[in-house]
Design a protein around this motif. Structure first.
Motif, PDB file in Angstrom:
ATOM      1  N   SER A 164       0.836   8.754  -2.348  1.00 52.84           N
ATOM      2  CA  SER A 164       0.046   9.521  -3.320  1.00 52.84           C
ATOM      3  C   SER A 164      -0.872  10.540  -2.656  1.00 52.84           C
ATOM      4  CB  SER A 164      -0.780   8.578  -4.190  1.00 52.84           C
ATOM      5  OG  SER A 164      -1.812   7.959  -3.437  1.00 52.84           O
ATOM      6  N   ILE A 165      -0.987  10.505  -1.329  1.00 51.67           N
ATOM      7  CA  ILE A 165      -1.803  11.494  -0.622  1.00 51.67           C
ATOM      8  C   ILE A 165      -1.316  12.902  -0.956  1.00 51.67           C
ATOM      9  CG2 ILE A 165      -2.407  12.369   1.683  1.00 51.67           C
ATOM     10  CD1 ILE A 165      -2.188   9.441   2.656  1.00 51.67           C
ATOM     11  N   ALA A 166       0.003  13.102  -1.019  1.00 52.32           N
ATOM     12  CA  ALA A 166       0.601  14.400  -1.383  1.00 52.32           C
ATOM     13  C   ALA A 166       2.056  14.158  -1.736  1.00 52.32           C
ATOM     14  CB  ALA A 166       0.474  15.395  -0.239  1.00 52.32           C
ATOM     15  N   PRO A 167       2.346  13.626  -2.925  1.00 53.60           N
ATOM     16  CA  PRO A 167       3.714  13.194  -3.253  1.00 53.60           C
ATOM     17  C   PRO A 167       4.770  14.273  -3.138  1.00 53.60           C
ATOM     18  CG  PRO A 167       2.131  12.381  -4.875  1.00 53.60           C
ATOM     19  CD  PRO A 167       1.393  13.360  -4.010  1.00 53.60           C
ATOM     20  N   GLU A 168       4.398  15.551  -3.432  1.00 50.78           N
ATOM     21  CA  GLU A 168       5.406  16.606  -3.395  1.00 50.78           C
ATOM     22  C   GLU A 168       5.945  16.850  -1.986  1.00 50.78           C
ATOM     23  OE1 GLU A 168       1.365  18.601  -3.011  1.00 50.78           O
ATOM     24  OE2 GLU A 168       2.257  16.931  -4.108  1.00 50.78           O
ATOM     25  N   GLY A 169       5.190  16.449  -0.964  1.00 50.61           N
ATOM     26  CA  GLY A 169       5.652  16.613   0.407  1.00 50.61           C
ATOM     27  C   GLY A 169       5.812  15.304   1.137  1.00 50.61           C
ATOM     28  N   LEU A 171       4.217   9.314  -9.449  1.00 56.28           N
ATOM     29  CA  LEU A 171       2.960   9.768  -8.862  1.00 56.28           C
ATOM     30  C   LEU A 171       2.663  11.205  -9.276  1.00 56.28           C
ATOM     31  CD1 LEU A 171       3.424   8.345  -5.246  1.00 56.28           C
ATOM     32  CD2 LEU A 171       2.138   7.326  -7.143  1.00 56.28           C
ATOM     33  N   ASP A 172       1.413  11.469  -9.586  1.00 53.02           N
ATOM     34  CA  ASP A 172       1.014  12.800 -10.021  1.00 53.02           C
ATOM     35  C   ASP A 172       1.062  13.807  -8.882  1.00 53.02           C
ATOM     36  OD1 ASP A 172       0.580  12.075 -12.613  1.00 53.02           O
ATOM     37  OD2 ASP A 172      -1.599  11.921 -12.443  1.00 53.02           O
ATOM     38  N   VAL A 173       1.572  15.006  -9.201  1.00 48.83           N
ATOM     39  CA  VAL A 173       1.510  16.139  -8.289  1.00 48.83           C
ATOM     40  C   VAL A 173       0.748  17.255  -8.982  1.00 48.83           C
ATOM     41  CG1 VAL A 173       3.679  15.556  -7.151  1.00 48.83           C
ATOM     42  CG2 VAL A 173       3.708  17.103  -9.116  1.00 48.83           C
ATOM     43  N   GLY A 174       0.377  18.270  -8.226  1.00 45.88           N
ATOM     44  CA  GLY A 174      -0.319  19.405  -8.804  1.00 45.88           C
ATOM     45  C   GLY A 174      -1.727  19.540  -8.280  1.00 45.88           C
ATOM     46  N   VAL A 175      -2.316  20.689  -8.570  1.00 49.25           N
ATOM     47  CA  VAL A 175      -3.674  20.992  -8.117  1.00 49.25           C
ATOM     48  C   VAL A 175      -4.596  21.173  -9.316  1.00 49.25           C
ATOM     49  CG1 VAL A 175      -5.109  22.641  -6.843  1.00 49.25           C
ATOM     50  CG2 VAL A 175      -2.846  22.026  -5.967  1.00 49.25           C
ATOM     51  N   GLY A 217       0.789  -1.224   0.000  1.00 46.15           N
ATOM     52  CA  GLY A 217       0.000   0.000   0.000  1.00 46.15           C
ATOM     53  C   GLY A 217       0.819   1.270   0.000  1.00 46.15           C
ATOM     54  N   TYR A 218       2.148   1.156  -0.215  1.00 47.46           N
ATOM     55  CA  TYR A 218       2.988   2.350  -0.077  1.00 47.46           C
ATOM     56  C   TYR A 218       2.709   3.387  -1.162  1.00 47.46           C
ATOM     57  CZ  TYR A 218       7.085   4.788   1.851  1.00 47.46           C
ATOM     58  OH  TYR A 218       7.928   5.693   2.463  1.00 47.46           O
ATOM     59  N   GLY A 219       2.389   2.932  -2.350  1.00 45.29           N
ATOM     60  CA  GLY A 219       2.038   3.875  -3.413  1.00 45.29           C
ATOM     61  C   GLY A 219       0.839   4.722  -3.025  1.00 45.29           C
ATOM     62  N   SER A 220      -0.170   4.095  -2.403  1.00 42.22           N
ATOM     63  CA  SER A 220      -1.350   4.834  -1.943  1.00 42.22           C
ATOM     64  C   SER A 220      -0.988   5.784  -0.810  1.00 42.22           C
ATOM     65  CB  SER A 220      -2.433   3.850  -1.471  1.00 42.22           C
ATOM     66  OG  SER A 220      -2.869   3.034  -2.537  1.00 42.22           O
ATOM     67  N   THR A 221      -0.112   5.342   0.084  1.00 39.48           N
ATOM     68  CA  THR A 221       0.316   6.188   1.196  1.00 39.48           C
ATOM     69  C   THR A 221       1.002   7.452   0.686  1.00 39.48           C
ATOM     70  OG1 THR A 221       0.628   4.250   2.623  1.00 39.48           O
ATOM     71  CG2 THR A 221       1.756   6.257   3.270  1.00 39.48           C
TER      72      THR A 221
END
Length: 450
Positions: free
Chosen positions: A343-348, A370-374, A337-341
């Protein structure tokens, strides 16, 4: 009854007993998280559902404000009603372990099960306790020295990974108002200045605490810190500066270097409308990101190895937990599940666990996808070169904070929160006293902090 019938009956009983055993072994876990924003909460709930489907253990994801976490944990501990797992900041790891809130053995077992050598050493070292670990590192970030790599290349400058290289770049690039050599933090009542100063002090090996508690700052090394900080402040615009001006000036192309958190990474690439690069006429342009370099670890003359300032978050398994199931949840969150963990906010959320024994870079490689951005999304690996991704993640290998290695984080935090260092450094920058007198004032003020 035929033998075949008896066989069927026995098989049915065995299946029923097996299902009953599974049901009895399933646990209902409670998980406190400070990632309480709706989108982040939804991602954690989805990961909890995946874990439940894989293991049979249900997980109630309970949002807790970071400001309330300490008092809520203290009250729950007194009532014998702690959750099974708490996602928490570094500041709680040692005190909660000492108080009995956290199960050191459980956290240590998880780390050993996953492989201690698969974690960033800095993140592990900051949670060390009684021959083991207070909590399990989950994610973190390191403060970054952000610089115009294109301008450095034009002038033949070395990356700003030392006091000397920063000052050489200031000398070559400072040309106000078209270009400021640096934007230093100078607003005394901002935590931003506290973080930047701690990073600069750490870079030169200077700390206000030692193994026995508060200590005098080393005079010679602190004078080097003060002189360096005054030089970058003099290469900055006038006024009370903090993260806002740092970002705005860099985004406009008017600053050669700033210090910022990694939460700037998606903004640099034009993915957030509320904070667009203004270096050209296209607020969605990735040009500035392409022209940018990152340094996480930099050094002063008295500390050639340098330091990175890190903020690490942990999973604490509590003393009231259903221990085996809680360990299983934490291990899942840092493996399948680390990818999900992340991906909550990859940039931080840099991966503090880089990979596995079989694939040492598995999770670092995954993080880069993993995607970042708003307002727009893109993977970090598409925005920045692989070497820069390695530098960003690699800072956690050597991440430090005042007082952690010495077991004096609480004393260091009190000094930082008092903002006496911010005030006295600013007074030195403004010419109110010389460097040696400022060191003496700093030592007196630090010693007086309760």
């Amino acid at each position: 009854m035929t033998i075949q019938g008896k066989s069927f009956l026995l098989t049915g009983v065995a299946m029923a007993m097996s299902l009953a055993a599974t049901s009895l072994s399933a646990e209902d876990l409670r998980f406190w998280t400070t990632e309480e924003q709706p989108e982040r909460l939804a991602r954690q709930e989805a990961m909890a559902a995946e874990f439940a489907a894989a293991t049979g253990h249900s997980v109630e994801v309970i949002p807790v404000s970071e400001n309330d976490l300490g008092t809520r944990a203290t009250a729950a501990f007194a009532a014998g009603d702690l959750p099974d797992v708490i996602y928490h900041t570094l500041q709680y790891a040692a005190p909660w372990a000492e108080a009995g809130v956290l199960d050191i053995d459980a956290a240590t077992d998880v780390i050993e099960n996953l492989g201690a050598d698969t974690f960033a050493p800095g993140a592990l070292n900051m949670a060390a306790a009684d021959g083991g670990y207070a909590s399990v590192p989950v994610d973190g970030w390191t403060q970054m020295l952000v610089y115009r790599a294109d301008l450095f290349a034009e002038k033949g400058l070395e990356p700003p990974n030392s006091y000397a290289n920063v000052l050489a770049a200031v000398e070559a690039l400072h040309n106000p108002p078209e270009m400021y050599g640096f934007v230093a933090a100078t607003k005394v009542d901002e935590n931003f200045m506290s973080q930047v100063l701690e990073h600069v002090f750490l870079a030169n090996g200077v700390s206000p605490v030692g193994p026995d508690g508060v200590q005098d700052l080393d005079e010679a090394a602190t004078i080097e810190v003060l002189e360096f900080y005054k030089a970058i402040a003099e290469a900055s615009p006038a006024g009370d500066l903090y993260w806002d001006q740092s970002r705005s000036l860099y985004f406009a192309g008017d600053a050669a270097m700033i210090i910022w958190s990694p939460f700037i990474l998606d903004e640099l690439a034009g993915l957030r409308d509320s904070a667009p690069p203004t270096i050209n006429d296209d607020p969605t342009s990735g040009d500035l990101a392409a022209a940018t370099g990152i340094v996480t670890n930099f050094s002063g003359p008295s500390n050639p190895d340098g330091a990175a300032w890190g903020d690490v978050r942990y999973f604490g398994i509590t003393s009231d937990a259903s221990t085996d199931a809680a360990m299983e949840f934490v291990e899942y969150s840092l493996s399948d599940g680390y990818g999900s963990t992340l991906s909550i906010a990859p940039e931080g959320k840099f991966p503090v666990r880089r990979g596995t024994a079989d694939n040492p870079t598995e999770y670092a490689d995954l993080w880069a996808t993993l995607d970042v951005g708003v307002d727009r999304k893109a993977p970090l690996g598409d925005l920045y070169e692989a070497a820069m991704i390695d530098e960003i993640v690699g800072g956690l290998d050597v991440a430090q904070r005042w007082g952690v290695a010495e077991g004096q984080l609480s004393a260091a935090s009190a000094i930082i929160n008092s903002q006496v260092i911010n005030r006295l450094v600013r007074e030195y920058i403004d010419g109110e006293r010389d460097a040696a007198a400022t060191v003496a004032e700093l030592n007196a003020a630090i010693a007086a902090v309760q």
